[in-house]
Design an enzyme around this catalytic site. Structure first.
Site, PDB file in Angstrom:
ATOM      1  N   THR A  40      53.767  48.527  30.885  1.00  0.00           N
ATOM      2  CA  THR A  40      54.386  49.804  30.550  1.00  0.00           C
ATOM      3  C   THR A  40      55.677  50.018  31.336  1.00  0.00           C
ATOM      4  OG1 THR A  40      54.063  52.190  30.463  1.00  0.00           O
ATOM      5  CG2 THR A  40      53.045  51.058  32.296  1.00  0.00           C
TER       6      THR A  40
ATOM      7  N   LYS B 111      53.077  56.534  34.257  1.00  0.00           N
ATOM      8  CA  LYS B 111      51.950  55.598  34.329  1.00  0.00           C
ATOM      9  C   LYS B 111      52.159  54.592  35.459  1.00  0.00           C
ATOM     10  CE  LYS B 111      50.786  55.592  29.448  1.00  0.00           C
ATOM     11  NZ  LYS B 111      50.645  54.686  28.303  1.00  0.00           N
TER      12      LYS B 111
ATOM     13  N   ASP C  16      46.250  51.186  26.610  1.00  0.00           N
ATOM     14  CA  ASP C  16      46.487  51.887  25.347  1.00  0.00           C
ATOM     15  C   ASP C  16      45.473  53.020  25.274  1.00  0.00           C
ATOM     16  OD1 ASP C  16      48.110  52.070  23.075  1.00  0.00           O
ATOM     17  OD2 ASP C  16      46.565  51.185  21.799  1.00  0.00           O
TER      18      ASP C  16
ATOM     19  N   TYR D 104      48.308  65.870  23.832  1.00  0.00           N
ATOM     20  CA  TYR D 104      47.332  66.832  23.322  1.00  0.00           C
ATOM     21  C   TYR D 104      46.717  67.685  24.446  1.00  0.00           C
ATOM     22  CZ  TYR D 104      47.591  63.872  19.136  1.00  0.00           C
ATOM     23  OH  TYR D 104      48.037  63.168  18.043  1.00  0.00           O
TER      24      TYR D 104
ATOM     25  N   LYS E 278      43.682  67.012  36.931  1.00  0.00           N
ATOM     26  CA  LYS E 278      43.494  66.179  35.726  1.00  0.00           C
ATOM     27  C   LYS E 278      43.240  64.730  36.125  1.00  0.00           C
ATOM     28  CE  LYS E 278      45.655  64.301  31.611  1.00  0.00           C
ATOM     29  NZ  LYS E 278      46.875  64.002  30.879  1.00  0.00           N
TER      30      LYS E 278
ATOM     31  N   ARG F 247      42.063  58.088  31.803  1.00  0.00           N
ATOM     32  CA  ARG F 247      42.897  57.009  32.327  1.00  0.00           C
ATOM     33  C   ARG F 247      42.433  56.613  33.733  1.00  0.00           C
ATOM     34  NH1 ARG F 247      47.030  59.426  31.215  1.00  0.00           N
ATOM     35  NH2 ARG F 247      47.169  58.726  29.087  1.00  0.00           N
TER      36      ARG F 247
END
Ligand code: IMP
Length: 192
Positions: free
Chosen positions: A8, A13, A67, A152, A174, A180
Protein backbone atom coordinates in the site's frame (compact mmCIF):
# COMPACT_ATOMS: atom_id res chain seq x y z
CA UNK A 1 16.13 -7.08 10.99
CA UNK A 2 13.90 -8.59 8.30
CA UNK A 3 12.80 -6.32 5.46
CA UNK A 4 9.13 -6.18 4.45
CA UNK A 5 7.77 -4.19 1.52
CA UNK A 6 4.26 -2.82 1.90
CA UNK A 7 1.93 -3.08 -1.08
CA UNK A 8 0.00 0.00 0.00
CA UNK A 9 0.96 3.60 -0.60
CA UNK A 10 -1.85 4.85 1.68
CA UNK A 11 -0.01 6.89 4.39
CA UNK A 12 -2.62 6.07 7.10
CA UNK A 13 -2.19 2.34 6.59
CA UNK A 14 1.59 2.63 6.38
CA UNK A 15 1.60 4.49 9.70
CA UNK A 16 -0.72 1.93 11.32
CA UNK A 17 1.51 -0.94 10.21
CA UNK A 18 4.62 0.99 11.23
CA UNK A 19 3.17 1.39 14.75
CA UNK A 20 2.58 -2.34 15.12
CA UNK A 21 5.41 -3.90 13.12
CA UNK A 22 7.99 -1.10 12.96
CA UNK A 23 9.99 -2.34 15.96
CA UNK A 24 10.51 -5.82 14.59
CA UNK A 25 10.69 -5.21 10.82
CA UNK A 26 12.40 -2.85 8.43
CA UNK A 27 9.25 -1.69 6.61
CA UNK A 28 9.66 -0.29 3.10
CA UNK A 29 6.96 1.62 1.20
CA UNK A 30 5.56 0.44 -2.11
CA UNK A 31 8.11 1.24 -4.86
CA UNK A 32 6.99 4.40 -6.64
CA UNK A 33 7.94 3.00 -10.06
CA UNK A 34 5.59 0.02 -9.65
CA UNK A 35 2.17 0.60 -11.22
CA UNK A 36 -0.97 0.19 -9.11
CA UNK A 37 -2.31 -3.35 -8.91
CA UNK A 38 -5.50 -3.90 -10.90
CA UNK A 39 -7.82 -5.28 -8.22
CA UNK A 40 -10.04 -7.48 -10.35
CA UNK A 41 -10.69 -10.35 -7.95
CA UNK A 42 -14.03 -11.18 -6.37
CA UNK A 43 -12.53 -12.04 -2.97
CA UNK A 44 -10.40 -10.10 -0.49
CA UNK A 45 -7.96 -13.04 -0.46
CA UNK A 46 -7.46 -12.91 -4.24
CA UNK A 47 -6.82 -9.16 -4.33
CA UNK A 48 -4.51 -9.15 -1.30
CA UNK A 49 -2.48 -12.03 -2.74
CA UNK A 50 -2.28 -10.38 -6.16
CA UNK A 51 -1.02 -7.12 -4.63
CA UNK A 52 1.56 -8.91 -2.45
CA UNK A 53 2.77 -11.04 -5.37
CA UNK A 54 3.30 -8.05 -7.67
CA UNK A 55 5.31 -6.21 -5.01
CA UNK A 56 7.33 -9.29 -4.05
CA UNK A 57 8.08 -10.17 -7.69
CA UNK A 58 9.13 -6.57 -8.38
CA UNK A 59 11.42 -6.21 -5.36
CA UNK A 60 12.52 -9.78 -4.74
CA UNK A 61 11.64 -9.17 -1.07
CA UNK A 62 8.85 -10.36 1.28
CA UNK A 63 5.70 -8.28 0.80
CA UNK A 64 2.61 -7.42 2.80
CA UNK A 65 -0.74 -6.47 1.25
CA UNK A 66 -4.24 -5.94 2.61
CA UNK A 67 -7.74 -5.69 1.22
CA UNK A 68 -10.90 -4.75 3.13
CA UNK A 69 -14.63 -4.54 2.66
CA UNK A 70 -18.01 -4.13 4.32
CA UNK A 71 -20.32 -7.16 4.07
CA UNK A 72 -23.98 -6.35 4.73
CA UNK A 73 -26.26 -9.29 5.61
CA UNK A 74 -29.45 -7.81 4.11
CA UNK A 75 -27.60 -7.25 0.82
CA UNK A 76 -26.32 -10.84 0.67
CA UNK A 77 -22.79 -9.75 1.61
CA UNK A 78 -22.60 -6.74 -0.75
CA UNK A 79 -20.73 -4.50 -1.30
CA UNK A 80 -17.94 -6.71 0.14
CA UNK A 81 -14.85 -6.69 -2.03
CA UNK A 82 -16.45 -3.90 -4.13
CA UNK A 83 -16.93 -1.53 -1.16
CA UNK A 84 -14.74 1.27 -2.56
CA UNK A 85 -16.85 1.55 -5.73
CA UNK A 86 -20.29 0.61 -4.39
CA UNK A 87 -22.00 3.70 -5.86
CA UNK A 88 -19.95 3.53 -9.09
CA UNK A 89 -16.48 4.31 -10.43
CA UNK A 90 -14.72 7.43 -9.10
CA UNK A 91 -17.25 8.03 -6.31
CA UNK A 92 -16.68 9.62 -2.90
CA UNK A 93 -17.01 7.89 0.47
CA UNK A 94 -20.14 9.97 0.97
CA UNK A 95 -21.71 8.70 -2.27
CA UNK A 96 -21.24 5.13 -1.02
CA UNK A 97 -22.78 5.96 2.35
CA UNK A 98 -25.78 7.62 0.68
CA UNK A 99 -26.36 4.58 -1.50
CA UNK A 100 -26.11 2.23 1.49
CA UNK A 101 -28.64 4.25 3.49
CA UNK A 102 -31.00 4.23 0.50
CA UNK A 103 -30.66 0.47 -0.03
CA UNK A 104 -31.46 -0.17 3.63
CA UNK A 105 -34.24 2.43 3.85
CA UNK A 106 -37.09 0.96 5.92
CA UNK A 107 -35.11 -2.19 6.85
CA UNK A 108 -35.52 -3.05 10.52
CA UNK A 109 -32.66 -2.91 13.01
CA UNK A 110 -32.61 -6.71 13.40
CA UNK A 111 -31.85 -7.08 9.69
CA UNK A 112 -29.14 -4.43 9.45
CA UNK A 113 -26.25 -6.68 10.55
CA UNK A 114 -22.89 -6.21 8.80
CA UNK A 115 -19.21 -7.13 9.13
CA UNK A 116 -16.07 -5.29 8.23
CA UNK A 117 -13.32 -7.64 7.10
CA UNK A 118 -9.65 -7.15 6.37
CA UNK A 119 -7.51 -9.83 4.78
CA UNK A 120 -3.73 -9.51 4.87
CA UNK A 121 -1.41 -11.49 2.65
CA UNK A 122 2.23 -12.04 3.63
CA UNK A 123 4.31 -13.39 0.78
CA UNK A 124 7.94 -14.50 0.85
CA UNK A 125 9.56 -15.09 -2.55
CA UNK A 126 9.34 -18.74 -3.51
CA UNK A 127 6.90 -19.60 -0.70
CA UNK A 128 3.14 -20.08 -0.40
CA UNK A 129 1.20 -16.92 0.57
CA UNK A 130 0.13 -16.63 4.22
CA UNK A 131 -3.41 -15.22 4.60
CA UNK A 132 -5.04 -13.89 7.77
CA UNK A 133 -8.39 -12.15 8.27
CA UNK A 134 -9.74 -9.79 10.93
CA UNK A 135 -13.45 -9.16 11.33
CA UNK A 136 -15.70 -6.76 13.23
CA UNK A 137 -19.41 -7.42 13.59
CA UNK A 138 -21.83 -4.53 13.76
CA UNK A 139 -24.85 -3.01 12.12
CA UNK A 140 -25.66 -0.23 9.68
CA UNK A 141 -27.35 2.72 11.41
CA UNK A 142 -30.23 4.64 9.85
CA UNK A 143 -28.30 7.92 9.71
CA UNK A 144 -24.76 9.27 9.77
CA UNK A 145 -23.18 10.05 13.15
CA UNK A 146 -19.66 11.28 13.89
CA UNK A 147 -16.98 13.11 11.96
CA UNK A 148 -13.91 10.91 12.37
CA UNK A 149 -12.52 8.08 10.29
CA UNK A 150 -13.31 7.44 6.65
CA UNK A 151 -15.44 5.34 4.31
CA UNK A 152 -18.50 3.80 5.92
CA UNK A 153 -17.45 4.79 9.47
CA UNK A 154 -20.38 7.24 10.02
CA UNK A 155 -22.96 4.45 9.55
CA UNK A 156 -21.16 1.42 11.03
CA UNK A 157 -21.84 0.65 14.70
CA UNK A 158 -19.51 -2.09 16.02
CA UNK A 159 -20.95 -4.59 18.52
CA UNK A 160 -17.82 -4.39 20.67
CA UNK A 161 -18.42 -0.68 21.30
CA UNK A 162 -20.97 1.27 23.33
CA UNK A 163 -23.43 2.12 20.57
CA UNK A 164 -21.34 4.80 18.89
CA UNK A 165 -20.40 4.53 15.23
CA UNK A 166 -16.76 4.08 14.20
CA UNK A 167 -16.85 7.77 13.15
CA UNK A 168 -17.81 8.86 16.68
CA UNK A 169 -14.73 7.13 18.11
CA UNK A 170 -11.26 8.60 18.37
CA UNK A 171 -8.58 7.13 16.14
CA UNK A 172 -7.20 5.28 19.18
CA UNK A 173 -10.59 3.85 20.19
CA UNK A 174 -11.33 2.59 16.69
CA UNK A 175 -7.85 1.15 16.25
CA UNK A 176 -8.11 -0.70 19.56
CA UNK A 177 -10.90 -2.86 18.15
CA UNK A 178 -11.03 -2.52 14.37
CA UNK A 179 -11.15 -5.32 11.82
CA UNK A 180 -7.81 -4.10 10.45
CA UNK A 181 -6.17 -4.25 13.88
CA UNK A 182 -7.50 -7.78 14.37
CA UNK A 183 -6.00 -8.83 11.04
CA UNK A 184 -2.63 -7.30 11.98
CA UNK A 185 -2.77 -9.12 15.35
CA UNK A 186 -3.51 -12.39 13.55
CA UNK A 187 -0.54 -11.71 11.28
CA UNK A 188 1.74 -11.16 14.27
CA UNK A 189 0.60 -14.52 15.61
CA UNK A 190 1.60 -16.17 12.33
CA UNK A 191 4.89 -14.30 11.83
CA UNK A 192 5.86 -15.03 15.44
P1 IMP B 1 -9.35 -1.04 1.40
O1 IMP B 1 -9.22 -2.37 0.72
O2 IMP B 1 -8.76 -1.03 2.79
O3 IMP B 1 -8.88 0.10 0.55
O4 IMP B 1 -10.91 -0.81 1.66
C1 IMP B 1 -11.86 -0.81 0.59
C2 IMP B 1 -13.05 0.05 0.97
O5 IMP B 1 -13.72 -0.50 2.12
C3 IMP B 1 -12.69 1.49 1.37
O6 IMP B 1 -12.65 2.32 0.25
C4 IMP B 1 -13.84 1.85 2.29
O7 IMP B 1 -14.96 2.25 1.54
C5 IMP B 1 -14.17 0.53 2.97
N1 IMP B 1 -13.46 0.41 4.26
C6 IMP B 1 -12.41 -0.41 4.54
N2 IMP B 1 -12.03 -0.26 5.83
C7 IMP B 1 -12.86 0.67 6.36
C8 IMP B 1 -12.95 1.26 7.67
O8 IMP B 1 -12.19 0.97 8.61
N3 IMP B 1 -13.94 2.15 7.83
C9 IMP B 1 -14.81 2.50 6.84
N4 IMP B 1 -14.74 2.02 5.61
C10 IMP B 1 -13.77 1.09 5.36
Amino acid sequence: MKTLVLATANPDKVKELQDVLGGAYDLRPRPTDLADTFEDGDTLEYNATKKAREVSDFTGLPALADDSGLFVDFLGGAPGVYSARYAGENVTYDDNVTKMLQELDGVEQTQRGAQFRTTICYLEPGKEPVLVTGEMQGYISTERTGENGFGYDPIFVPVEGDGRSYAEMSHTEKNAMSHRTKAVQALLGVLG
